[in-house]
Enzyme design. Structure first.
Site, PDB file in Angstrom:
ATOM      1  CD  GLU A   1      -2.884   1.079   2.365  1.00  0.00           C
ATOM      2  OE1 GLU A   1      -3.577   0.044   2.393  1.00  0.00           O
ATOM      3  OE2 GLU A   1      -3.025   2.013   3.169  1.00  0.00           O
TER       4      GLU A   1
ATOM      5  CG  ASP B   1     -11.337   7.746   9.546  1.00  0.00           C
ATOM      6  OD1 ASP B   1     -11.984   6.761   9.949  1.00  0.00           O
ATOM      7  OD2 ASP B   1     -10.095   7.780   9.459  1.00  0.00           O
TER       8      ASP B   1
HETATM    9  P1  FAD Z   1     -17.682   0.684   7.039  1.00  0.00           P
HETATM   10  O1  FAD Z   1     -17.448  -0.697   6.569  1.00  0.00           O
HETATM   11  O2  FAD Z   1     -18.816   1.434   6.443  1.00  0.00           O
HETATM   12  O3  FAD Z   1     -17.849   0.626   8.628  1.00  0.00           O
HETATM   13  C1  FAD Z   1     -17.817   1.808   9.408  1.00  0.00           C
HETATM   14  C2  FAD Z   1     -18.542   1.566  10.733  1.00  0.00           C
HETATM   15  O4  FAD Z   1     -19.934   1.410  10.494  1.00  0.00           O
HETATM   16  C3  FAD Z   1     -18.104   0.295  11.456  1.00  0.00           C
HETATM   17  O5  FAD Z   1     -18.114   0.566  12.839  1.00  0.00           O
HETATM   18  C4  FAD Z   1     -19.167  -0.729  11.101  1.00  0.00           C
HETATM   19  O6  FAD Z   1     -19.349  -1.720  12.092  1.00  0.00           O
HETATM   20  C5  FAD Z   1     -20.408   0.168  10.979  1.00  0.00           C
HETATM   21  N1  FAD Z   1     -21.391  -0.351  10.019  1.00  0.00           N
HETATM   22  C6  FAD Z   1     -21.134  -0.844   8.781  1.00  0.00           C
HETATM   23  N2  FAD Z   1     -22.290  -1.206   8.175  1.00  0.00           N
HETATM   24  C7  FAD Z   1     -23.291  -0.939   9.046  1.00  0.00           C
HETATM   25  C8  FAD Z   1     -24.707  -1.067   8.994  1.00  0.00           C
HETATM   26  N3  FAD Z   1     -25.321  -1.578   7.921  1.00  0.00           N
HETATM   27  N4  FAD Z   1     -25.424  -0.665  10.067  1.00  0.00           N
HETATM   28  C9  FAD Z   1     -24.821  -0.145  11.172  1.00  0.00           C
HETATM   29  N5  FAD Z   1     -23.474   0.016  11.271  1.00  0.00           N
HETATM   30  C10 FAD Z   1     -22.727  -0.372  10.235  1.00  0.00           C
HETATM   31  N6  FAD Z   1      -9.496   5.978   4.835  1.00  0.00           N
HETATM   32  C11 FAD Z   1      -9.339   6.930   3.889  1.00  0.00           C
HETATM   33  O7  FAD Z   1      -9.853   8.051   4.039  1.00  0.00           O
HETATM   34  N7  FAD Z   1      -8.631   6.686   2.743  1.00  0.00           N
HETATM   35  C12 FAD Z   1      -8.060   5.474   2.497  1.00  0.00           C
HETATM   36  O8  FAD Z   1      -7.426   5.281   1.459  1.00  0.00           O
HETATM   37  C13 FAD Z   1      -8.200   4.450   3.483  1.00  0.00           C
HETATM   38  N8  FAD Z   1      -7.677   3.207   3.277  1.00  0.00           N
HETATM   39  C14 FAD Z   1      -7.890   2.228   4.201  1.00  0.00           C
HETATM   40  C15 FAD Z   1      -7.390   0.929   3.966  1.00  0.00           C
HETATM   41  C16 FAD Z   1      -7.573  -0.084   4.889  1.00  0.00           C
HETATM   42  C17 FAD Z   1      -7.030  -1.472   4.594  1.00  0.00           C
HETATM   43  C18 FAD Z   1      -8.274   0.178   6.107  1.00  0.00           C
HETATM   44  C19 FAD Z   1      -8.460  -0.918   7.117  1.00  0.00           C
HETATM   45  C20 FAD Z   1      -8.781   1.441   6.358  1.00  0.00           C
HETATM   46  C21 FAD Z   1      -8.608   2.471   5.417  1.00  0.00           C
HETATM   47  N9  FAD Z   1      -9.112   3.765   5.620  1.00  0.00           N
HETATM   48  C22 FAD Z   1      -8.958   4.743   4.671  1.00  0.00           C
HETATM   49  C23 FAD Z   1      -9.798   4.112   6.885  1.00  0.00           C
HETATM   50  C24 FAD Z   1     -11.326   3.928   6.787  1.00  0.00           C
HETATM   51  O9  FAD Z   1     -11.861   4.852   5.872  1.00  0.00           O
HETATM   52  C25 FAD Z   1     -11.905   4.149   8.179  1.00  0.00           C
HETATM   53  O10 FAD Z   1     -11.514   3.117   9.044  1.00  0.00           O
HETATM   54  C26 FAD Z   1     -13.400   4.398   8.262  1.00  0.00           C
HETATM   55  O11 FAD Z   1     -13.692   4.905   9.558  1.00  0.00           O
HETATM   56  C27 FAD Z   1     -14.251   3.174   8.039  1.00  0.00           C
HETATM   57  O12 FAD Z   1     -14.258   2.773   6.738  1.00  0.00           O
HETATM   58  P2  FAD Z   1     -14.919   1.360   6.314  1.00  0.00           P
HETATM   59  O13 FAD Z   1     -14.933   1.317   4.854  1.00  0.00           O
HETATM   60  O14 FAD Z   1     -14.293   0.257   7.056  1.00  0.00           O
HETATM   61  O15 FAD Z   1     -16.415   1.596   6.887  1.00  0.00           O
END
Ligand code: FAD
Length: 289
Positions: free
Chosen positions: A18, A112
């Site tokens: 990454e 985030d």
């Molecule tokens: P989601 O999968 O949408 O989850 C977010 C929260 O909502 C979780 O607590 C989950 O339990 C909850 N949730 C999900 N679905 C539901 C539902 N249906 N009902 C109720 N609650 C629900 N950030 C950036 O800005 N840019 C990047 O390039 C980036 N790359 C990343 C790469 C990796 C490998 C990882 C692990 C994280 C990365 N992040 C990045 C950070 C990420 O954007 C944050 O962690 C963000 O807060 C959550 O994103 P997510 O896609 O996991 O969210």
């Protein structure tokens, strides 16, 4: 090539990197040397992060780098894309631009929450965008993020894994994990995910600790537990940058060897744009993949 096919067509562990794009104020070319060196290691793919909090809207660096990696360096790439500050129209325009560059792999993320930026209502969770893209165009292969120690906002791991299952059911065909320093938390997470019906490949996210301050910041942001062994290493070498770097690399290699012996699907190395570290880890583990 779709990353799903890389998983299907190889009998060894997938190894990916990454990187993050340069700041908006720096030219894209400032990363050329780094990119050249990372691509020379020939990972299975390289993913490119997308600026947090909507900061990258209107900035094409993620796409431009993903295109460069794929089309110039001939290494498969994956573009990260966040959705919480994006409209459907914006996502549509990104998809069109990705397709023009031949970028098939997208890490679909919520991003985030930044309380200072007004949220749009088109997508609430990463799974909303995954469903939207997968229903719209089978050209794209979708990846999702997962959290061995739960996402910071989730009540508990069981609830987070339930949401992860929804993400997979929405069209995500492989997962990359948040960084962790204690492999036992990853194994426990895999067991829970498996029991919940999450049956796609999961890559373990490994971040070599080479700088105490940046690791502390990351850990605060993601809530990763620091095992005693790890803390001791940081404390012993915190004032000796070279020793800390070497100890961090050794710790990451140790983690990876253990993960490989447990049959992990993939290792995703958070390179922090540091080819030296990536090269040393590659040299140590390549024959074991
Ligand atoms: P989601 O999968 O949408 O989850 C977010 C929260 O909502 C979780 O607590 C989950 O339990 C909850 N949730 C999900 N679905 C539901 C539902 N249906 N009902 C109720 N609650 C629900 N950030 C950036 O800005 N840019 C990047 O390039 C980036 N790359 C990343 C790469 C990796 C490998 C990882 C692990 C994280 C990365 N992040 C990045 C950070 C990420 O954007 C944050 O962690 C963000 O807060 C959550 O994103 P997510 O896609 O996991 O969210």
């Amino acid at each position: 090539m779709k990353i799903t096919d890389i998983f299907k067509n190889t009998d060894r562990t997938v190894f990916s990197f990454e990187i993050f794009p340069p700041k908006k104020t720096s030219p894209l070319e400032s990363i050329t040397g780094t990119l050249f060196e990372l691509c020379a290691i020939k990972p299975d793919f390289i993913s490119v992060t997308y600026g947090a909090g909507g900061a990258m809207l209107g900035n094409n660096y993620t796409r431009m780098l993903a295109s460069k990696i794929k089309n110039e360096y001939k290494i498969e790439s994956m573009a990260h894309l966040t959705c919480v500050y994006s409209s459907k129209e914006y996502v549509d325009s990104e998809l069109l631009a990705f397709k023009k560059e031949g970028i098939e792999n997208i890490l679909t993320l919520r991003g985030d929450i930044n309380p200072e930026i007004e949220r749009l209502n088109d997508f609430t969770y990463a799974s909303d965008m995954a469903r939207y893209i997968s229903q719209k165009d089978s050209y794209f292969d979708l990846c999702g993020a997962c959290y061995p120690e739960k996402h910071l906002e989730a009540k508990n791991l069981a609830e987070d894994v339930k949401h992860l299952k929804l993400k997979v059911d929405s069209g995500v065909s492989h997962l990359v994990s948040q960084l962790f320093f204690d492999n036992s938390v990853f194994y426990r997470f895999l067991e829970m995910a498996d029991a919940a019906g999450v049956n796609v490949p999961v890559e373990a996210g490994i971040m070599p600790c080479t700088n105490k301050k940046s690791i502390e910041r990351m850990v605060k942001m993601c809530g990763a537990t620091l095992p005693d062994k790890f803390v001791k290493v940081m404390e012993k070498y915190e004032d000796k940058p070279e020793a800390l770097r070497d100890a961090g690399i050794a710790y990451a290699i140790d983690q990876i060897v253990d993960l490989l012996s447990h049959g992990v699907d993939g290792i995703h190395l958070y390179t922090m744009n540091n080819p030296y570290i990536a090269r040393r880890i590659n040299e140590a583990i390549r024959t074991m993949l």
